[in-house]
Design a protein around this motif. Structure first.
Motif, short mmCIF file in Angstrom:
data_model
loop_
_atom_site.label_atom_id
_atom_site.label_comp_id
_atom_site.label_asym_id
_atom_site.label_seq_id
_atom_site.Cartn_x
_atom_site.Cartn_y
_atom_site.Cartn_z
N UNK A 41 -58.86 -8.16 2.25
CA UNK A 41 -58.60 -9.33 3.09
C UNK A 41 -57.46 -10.11 2.46
N UNK A 42 -56.39 -10.29 3.22
CA UNK A 42 -55.26 -11.12 2.77
C UNK A 42 -54.71 -11.81 4.01
N UNK A 43 -55.16 -13.03 4.19
CA UNK A 43 -54.82 -13.80 5.38
C UNK A 43 -53.94 -14.98 4.96
N UNK A 77 -63.06 -17.47 6.32
CA UNK A 77 -63.79 -16.73 5.28
C UNK A 77 -65.17 -16.31 5.80
N UNK A 78 -65.83 -17.21 6.52
CA UNK A 78 -67.14 -16.83 7.09
C UNK A 78 -66.96 -15.78 8.17
N UNK A 79 -65.93 -15.97 9.01
CA UNK A 79 -65.64 -15.03 10.11
C UNK A 79 -65.39 -13.62 9.56
N UNK A 84 -69.87 -14.84 1.12
CA UNK A 84 -70.92 -14.57 0.14
C UNK A 84 -70.35 -13.81 -1.06
N UNK A 85 -69.53 -12.79 -0.81
CA UNK A 85 -68.97 -11.99 -1.92
C UNK A 85 -67.94 -12.76 -2.73
N UNK A 86 -67.26 -13.70 -2.09
CA UNK A 86 -66.30 -14.54 -2.80
C UNK A 86 -64.87 -14.30 -2.38
N UNK A 87 -64.06 -15.29 -2.60
CA UNK A 87 -62.65 -15.19 -2.20
C UNK A 87 -61.80 -16.14 -3.04
N UNK A 88 -60.51 -15.97 -2.92
CA UNK A 88 -59.54 -16.85 -3.62
C UNK A 88 -58.63 -17.47 -2.57
N UNK A 112 -62.60 -7.55 -2.46
CA UNK A 112 -62.75 -6.81 -3.72
C UNK A 112 -62.77 -7.82 -4.86
N UNK A 113 -63.13 -7.33 -6.05
CA UNK A 113 -63.05 -8.21 -7.22
C UNK A 113 -61.57 -8.51 -7.48
N UNK A 114 -61.24 -9.77 -7.62
CA UNK A 114 -59.84 -10.19 -7.65
C UNK A 114 -59.26 -10.34 -9.05
N UNK A 115 -60.08 -10.21 -10.07
CA UNK A 115 -59.54 -10.27 -11.42
C UNK A 115 -59.17 -11.68 -11.82
N UNK A 116 -58.45 -11.80 -12.96
CA UNK A 116 -58.12 -13.13 -13.47
C UNK A 116 -57.18 -13.87 -12.53
N UNK A 117 -57.18 -15.15 -12.63
CA UNK A 117 -56.46 -15.97 -11.67
C UNK A 117 -54.95 -15.80 -11.75
N UNK A 118 -54.40 -15.67 -12.97
CA UNK A 118 -52.95 -15.54 -13.13
C UNK A 118 -52.61 -14.25 -13.85
N UNK A 119 -51.48 -13.65 -13.47
CA UNK A 119 -50.95 -12.52 -14.21
C UNK A 119 -50.59 -12.98 -15.63
N UNK A 120 -50.70 -12.05 -16.59
CA UNK A 120 -50.27 -12.39 -17.96
C UNK A 120 -48.76 -12.49 -18.06
#
Ligand code: AMP
Length: 124
Positions: A41-43, A77-79, A84-88, A112-120
């Motif tokens: 999901x990338x909206x 996000x609900x739509x 429930x799984x989570x989003x950023x 999907x699991x999105x990993x850390x918030x910022x790239x290193x």
């Protein structure tokens, strides 16, 4: 602050001059799939008003427009069943954040699991 460019790509989508894969629309907000998705999901959620970035939106938008954008993100996000799984929820403003399109937009990522918030990576 520089002037809003009425020919930016999202302004053209809002005028119907370019297509988009719409996922949500109300009086103040349009949301559509990102053309280069970085997650299942990338909206992109954008105000219909002419605002360059979060800085501009925060300074000039009405309370109604600001509330509409936040409510739209939660509704979408609900739509899309990622509540429930989570989003950023992310907004890039300006050069350091690598904002590419000069019409305020927020990214909604999920699925999907999105990993850390910022790239290193800190430089380009
Ligand atoms: P930003 O770097 O925050 O300005 O993000 C701009 C986003 O717009 C990128 O993720 C692009 O993939 C996306 N994008 C650019 N053109 C289009 C388009 N025509 N339709 C949908 N998404 C687009």
């Amino acid at each position: 602050m520089s002037d809003y460019d009425p020919n930016n790509i999202f302004a053209r989508i809002l005028r119907g001059e370019l297509p988009c894969a719409k996922v949500f629309e109300d009086d103040h907000v349009l949301a559509f799939n990102d053309i280069h998705p970085q997650a299942p999901v990338h909206v992109l959620v954008i105000p219909k008003g002419a605002y360059i970035s979060l800085d501009d939106f925060g300074a000039r938008a009405s309370d109604t427009e600001i509330a509409a954008l936040f409510r739209a993100v939660a509704t979408i996000a609900r739509q899309l069943e990622i509540d429930v799984s989570g989003y950023r929820f992310l907004a890039n403003h300006g050069t350091n954040a690598h904002q590419e399109v000069p019409h305020f937009h927020v990214h909604l990522f999920g699925g999907r699991k999105l990993g850390p918030m910022l790239s290193r990576k800190t430089t380009e």
